[in-house]
Motif scaffolding. Structure first.
Motif, PDB file in Angstrom:
ATOM      1  N   ASP A 104     -16.087  71.653  67.887  1.00 21.02           N
ATOM      2  CA  ASP A 104     -14.656  71.834  68.156  1.00 21.02           C
ATOM      3  C   ASP A 104     -14.279  73.312  68.204  1.00 21.02           C
ATOM      4  OD1 ASP A 104     -14.233  69.122  68.354  1.00 21.02           O
ATOM      5  OD2 ASP A 104     -13.614  68.882  66.250  1.00 21.02           O
ATOM      6  N   GLN A 105     -14.863  74.097  67.308  1.00 23.53           N
ATOM      7  CA  GLN A 105     -14.583  75.537  67.299  1.00 23.53           C
ATOM      8  C   GLN A 105     -15.098  76.202  68.578  1.00 23.53           C
ATOM      9  OE1 GLN A 105     -16.569  76.222  63.521  1.00 23.53           O
ATOM     10  NE2 GLN A 105     -14.618  76.799  62.546  1.00 23.53           N
ATOM     11  N   ARG A 107     -15.535  74.746  71.571  1.00 23.73           N
ATOM     12  CA  ARG A 107     -14.681  74.334  72.689  1.00 23.73           C
ATOM     13  C   ARG A 107     -13.350  75.100  72.679  1.00 23.73           C
ATOM     14  NH1 ARG A 107     -16.402  69.062  71.074  1.00 23.73           N
ATOM     15  NH2 ARG A 107     -18.055  68.292  72.467  1.00 23.73           N
ATOM     16  N   ALA A 108     -12.800  75.306  71.494  1.00 24.61           N
ATOM     17  CA  ALA A 108     -11.526  76.011  71.382  1.00 24.61           C
ATOM     18  C   ALA A 108     -11.644  77.461  71.833  1.00 24.61           C
ATOM     19  CB  ALA A 108     -11.018  75.942  69.942  1.00 24.61           C
TER      20      ALA A 108
END
Length: 302
Positions: A104-105, A107-108
């Motif tokens: 998630d980090q 992708r962000a």
């Protein structure tokens, strides 16, 4: 004794470059294997990188700028936790970090690297500094501060994420350095990073899956190599095509504006053919094309 000039061969050969071979070495091997008079390539690949290396032969070298400007796609792995002197696994580790990002980090963080971005090339790169290649200066121990340059990134996506590495795919325009993306992404995530391996999966209209293997490029396989040649105009798929009239073809082949059939935006870059043979790349000036690069394929001019 003067060097033998070689054969007049025109077209594109798509090579699936292996790791450990330089781009200019591939060009040299192709030229030797075909005994070709003239050869060049569109878009250098690092020696450790694999994938599409498009080799232009003869008059196809005049279309190299078109392919150089085309979008290209890369699959690559970033190893987290270390920055290296070359921004890839071949360099010396110059800094380390203990933190690791999750999917998630990652992708962000990718959004900041899509669209029009500014990118500082790796110190070990082919960028010229005062007329010399950056990689030569870096090897001589000079500390370089290369200027940031614009890059269009069409897309950057996460394919898979492990604890210590991530696999990504990037589609970008001319002059992109995947190693710089890995370096800057690692910095943005606070974990540092460098490229572990890199593969160019397509370049403009050409795909690695369709490329000839480097170990097949030998004079003994000359007929096989020639059978794999693509026509000069295969690199021009993104340009509007015009048909020259009979008199227009004569004028164009002599470097003059010539009458064409077809339509494009006034001033647009187009390519012109006659009876299936490419004649030139030029500017559409309304019913005529002003040639900028004329192809000398042995066509009659009168």
């Amino acid at each position: 004794m003067g060097r033998k000039k070689g054969r007049e061969i025109h077209g594109w050969l798509i090579v699936d470059k292996p790791a450990g071979v330089g781009s200019t070495d591939v060009v040299g091997r192709v030229r030797w294997a075909l005994d070709a008079k003239k050869a060049g390539h569109a878009g250098t690949l690092d020696p450790d990188a694999t994938g599409v290396l498009a080799i232009a032969l003869g008059e196809a070298t005049k279309t190299v700028p078109i392919l150089t400007d085309a979008l290209k796609a890369y699959d690559f792995r970033v190893n987290w936790g270390a920055q290296t002197s070359t921004d890839d696994a071949s360099g010396q580790v110059i800094d380390t970090a203990d933190s690791r990002p999750d999917a998630d980090q990652i992708r962000a963080a990718l959004g900041a690297f899509v669209g029009d971005i500014m990118q500082v090339p790796p110190n070990v790169s082919a960028v010229k500094v005062d007329g010399e290649r950056a990689y030569d200066l870096a090897r001589d121990g000079e500390v370089l501060e290369l200027a940031a340059r614009p890059l269009w990134v069409e897309s950057l996506e996460l394919l898979t994420a492990g604890r210590d590495s991530a696999d990504l795919r990037m589609v970008c325009g001319k002059g992109g350095y995947v190693r710089a993306i890995a370096r800057d992404l690692g910095r943005a995530l606070g974990c540092l990073g460098h490229v572990d391996h890199l593969r160019r999966i397509w370049s403009g209209p050409y795909e690695a899956a369709d490329g000839i293997a480097f170990d097949r490029i030998d004079r003994a396989n000359q007929a096989e190599i020639e059978a794999a040649l693509l026509p000069l105009q295969s690199a021009l798929a993104d340009l509007p095509q015009m048909q020259a009239t009979e008199m227009g073809a004569v004028r164009i082949l002599n470097g003059n504006p010539g009458q064409v059939l077809g339509h494009a935006e006034f001033g647009a870059e187009v390519w012109v053919s006659r009876n299936g043979q490419p004649l030139c790349i030029g500017r559409y000036m309304g019913a005529e094309v002003q040639p900028s690069r004329v192809f000398n394929l042995g066509q009659a001019t009168g």
